[in-house]
Design an enzyme around this catalytic site. Structure first.
Site, PDB file in Angstrom:
ATOM      1  N   HIS A  82       0.744  -1.322  -0.030  1.00 34.68           N
ATOM      2  CA  HIS A  82       0.176   0.062   0.015  1.00 34.68           C
ATOM      3  C   HIS A  82       0.908   1.274  -0.052  1.00 34.68           C
ATOM      4  O   HIS A  82       1.826   1.314   0.770  1.00 34.68           O
ATOM      5  CB  HIS A  82      -0.901   0.301   1.215  1.00 34.68           C
ATOM      6  CG  HIS A  82      -1.759   1.193   1.381  1.00 34.68           C
ATOM      7  ND1 HIS A  82      -3.005   1.404   0.575  1.00 34.68           N
ATOM      8  CD2 HIS A  82      -1.443   2.505   1.972  1.00 34.68           C
ATOM      9  CE1 HIS A  82      -3.348   2.509   0.808  1.00 34.68           C
ATOM     10  NE2 HIS A  82      -2.355   3.265   1.685  1.00 34.68           N
ATOM     11  N   ASP A 161     -15.619   2.307   7.092  1.00 33.38           N
ATOM     12  CA  ASP A 161     -14.607   2.840   6.762  1.00 33.38           C
ATOM     13  C   ASP A 161     -15.350   4.032   5.661  1.00 33.38           C
ATOM     14  O   ASP A 161     -15.003   5.316   5.818  1.00 33.38           O
ATOM     15  CB  ASP A 161     -13.403   2.495   6.149  1.00 33.38           C
ATOM     16  CG  ASP A 161     -12.377   3.391   5.543  1.00 33.38           C
ATOM     17  OD1 ASP A 161     -11.842   4.231   6.488  1.00 33.38           O
ATOM     18  OD2 ASP A 161     -11.988   3.274   4.370  1.00 33.38           O
ATOM     19  N   ARG A 168     -15.158  12.479   7.780  1.00 27.39           N
ATOM     20  CA  ARG A 168     -14.002  13.064   8.014  1.00 27.39           C
ATOM     21  C   ARG A 168     -13.695  14.103   7.176  1.00 27.39           C
ATOM     22  O   ARG A 168     -13.164  15.173   7.488  1.00 27.39           O
ATOM     23  CB  ARG A 168     -12.921  12.002   8.170  1.00 27.39           C
ATOM     24  CG  ARG A 168     -12.752  11.048   9.311  1.00 27.39           C
ATOM     25  CD  ARG A 168     -12.053   9.753   8.990  1.00 27.39           C
ATOM     26  NE  ARG A 168     -10.533  10.220   9.023  1.00 27.39           N
ATOM     27  CZ  ARG A 168      -9.697   9.383   8.121  1.00 27.39           C
ATOM     28  NH1 ARG A 168     -10.060   8.344   7.648  1.00 27.39           N
ATOM     29  NH2 ARG A 168      -8.273   9.942   8.031  1.00 27.39           N
ATOM     30  N   SER A 183      -8.386   3.256   8.938  1.00 22.95           N
ATOM     31  CA  SER A 183      -8.939   3.458   7.542  1.00 22.95           C
ATOM     32  C   SER A 183      -8.052   2.770   6.626  1.00 22.95           C
ATOM     33  O   SER A 183      -8.475   1.758   5.748  1.00 22.95           O
ATOM     34  CB  SER A 183      -8.998   4.953   7.021  1.00 22.95           C
ATOM     35  OG  SER A 183      -9.483   5.107   5.722  1.00 22.95           O
TER      36      SER A 183
HETATM   37  N1  URA Z   1      -6.073   6.494   2.796  1.00 23.19           N
HETATM   38  C1  URA Z   1      -7.144   6.120   3.230  1.00 23.19           C
HETATM   39  O1  URA Z   1      -7.678   5.022   2.543  1.00 23.19           O
HETATM   40  N2  URA Z   1      -7.725   6.518   4.514  1.00 23.19           N
HETATM   41  C2  URA Z   1      -7.314   7.414   4.890  1.00 23.19           C
HETATM   42  O2  URA Z   1      -7.571   7.986   6.173  1.00 23.19           O
HETATM   43  C3  URA Z   1      -5.873   8.174   4.548  1.00 23.19           C
HETATM   44  C4  URA Z   1      -5.499   7.542   3.270  1.00 23.19           C
END
Ligand code: URA
Length: 438
Positions: A82, A161, A168, A183
């Site tokens: 990631h 999420d 957010r 997240s």
């Molecule tokens: N990428 C995500 O998936 N979530 C975040 O909060 C920030 C970056």
């Protein structure tokens, strides 16, 4: 349990129990908590934080709030990478087939670009016919056959999420570290992985612009992943200037293909690829050390095995593998414009964020999620930090389909370019590697 009591508890900077966290994640996913209560709790977390145990529980519950990829039964180890995102960061496109060519199973779930940053799914869709919205059984079949699949998250993956992320965005709580960590990792946990390599970017074009924050973020990501039983390493890499030689969707596919063909004209990109690949192999148990993993990756590029795996992946996902042998089959913008150095000197910096904005003006990115992309649009960078230039030299070539977009992007690109009389100290692309028990 009452949601209001949990808001008050976090407002008083107390820690939640695992049960309370489960209640919060479920209430977010099933809509039983109203937005104003969720928003209020998010702000309390942004102000008072969550400890590692809370973050681990939050990640687990957000992953459990939806369906998971069921990859049990597939040979292991299953490893993903990631990246926290940046400009010119199309490394995944080369890395996923490279790691698969080394014998790992790589279910690589990717995202789309927004604002100045690009997204792997958009880049892959620049390949004519390439499909990223695949059902689970297709993903599984492909992973069994060739060990790699690059795909979009399904709608029912970590719905808590999705809900919290939207709130957010609207409540000034995006920057909260435990919320970022839970997240990112909840979506990875739902992939049923054995290990995860994290590329944590830092610099002008990154989510973590300051190095110190990137390091704290990387530590939190690794600690939380480990708390979830997921082996993890974080590589902190520089995103002060864009990675590689190209920015733009089809152009970044070209960058990945060139590197897999053994091209070495993008040394920062190649370094990132080899270090990440080395760590994927190390965490996957294919080698004893990350250095050995790096050497294995170099061998797989030299032998052509990684390149062949890329072509197989493209064919499996409905794309035209000819793109790998003939870049003329990739989408192209209708016009181009050279950007010339306004004076002689040395490139002392090339702001990744500003170059990303120039790419946006060319149509290579989207300002809003619903915007269309011009897959052929983008930038070829001829000079990067440390290079010498003479007045009038071409420092970049812009590709786009509108004359006004090209003109505005040229102006923006020159804003990104910092020229000076003396050579700059060039930052190494890999800043730090965090892997506590490796
Ligand atoms: N990428 C995500 O998936 N979530 C975040 O909060 C920030 C970056």
């Amino acid at each position: 349990m009452r949601f209001l009591d949990l808001i008050v508890k976090k407002r008083e900077a107390l820690s939640h129990t695992a049960e309370e966290i489960r209640f919060i994640a479920r209430s977010a996913a099933d809509g039983t908590a109203p937005d104003y209560q969720l928003a209020s709790w998010l702000m309390a977390v942004a102000l008072n934080g969550m400890d590692t145990a809370e973050t681990v529980a939050m990640t687990r519950e957000m992953a459990a709030s939806g369906s998971r990829l069921r990859l049990k039964g597939l040979r292991s180890p299953k490893i993903d990478k990631h990246s926290t995102g940046g400009v010119g960061d199309g490394v995944s496109i080369a890395l996923a087939p490279l790691a698969a060519a080394a014998g790992l199973v790589v279910p690589m779930m990717s995202g789309r670009g927004l604002g100045h940053t690009g997204g792997t799914l958009d880049k892959l869709e620049a390949i004519p016919g390439f499909k990223v919205g695949l059902p689970e059984r297709r993903i599984k079949r492909q992973l069994e056959a060739i060990g790699v699949c690059m795909f979009a998250a399904t709608k029912d993956l970590a719905p808590a999420d999705r809900k919290l992320y939207r709130l957010r965005d609207a409540t000034g709580t995006v920057e909260s570290l435990p919320l970022i960590v839970s997240s990112i990792l909840s979506k990875k946990l739902a992939e049923d992985l054995d290990a995860l390599v994290l590329d944590v970017k830092t610099g002008s074009g990154a989510f973590f612009t300051e190095y110190a924050r990137a390091e704290v973020g990387a530590q939190a990501l690794v600690a939380t992943a480990r708390g979830l039983g997921l082996k993890a390493a974080a590589i902190i890499t520089s995103m002060d200037q864009p990675l590689g030689r190209f920015v733009g969707n089809a152009l970044e596919v070209r960058q990945a293909v060139e590197v897999l063909q053994g091209e070495t004209t993008a040394p920062d990109y190649l370094e990132c690829l080899l270090v990440l690949g080395g760590w994927m192999l190390k965490l996957g148990g294919a080698v004893r050390t990350a250095d050995e993993g790096r050497e294995r990756c170099e061998g797989l590029i030299r032998s052509g095995a990684a390149f062949r795996r890329f072509k197989e992946m493209v064919r499996f996902q409905g794309g035209d593998p000819k793109v790998a042998d003939d870049f003329g089959t990739l989408p192209k913008a209708s016009s181009s414009l050279p950007v010339r150095a306004p004076r002689s000197g040395f490139v002392r910096g090339l702001s990744a964020r500003t170059v990303g904005h120039a790419a946006l003006l060319l149509g290579a990115g989207r300002a809003r999620m619903e915007d269309d992309l011009d897959y052929g649009a983008g930038i070829r960078m001829e000079k990067k930090t440390g290079d010498r230039v003479r007045k009038g030299d071409v420092v970049a070539t812009l590709y786009g389909s509108s004359a006004s977009g090209l003109r505005e992007a040229a102006k923006k690109y020159l804003e990104a370019l910092e020229l000076g009389a003396r050579p700059a100290k060039v930052q190494t692309v890999v800043r730090k590697i965090l892997c506590p028990a490796a």
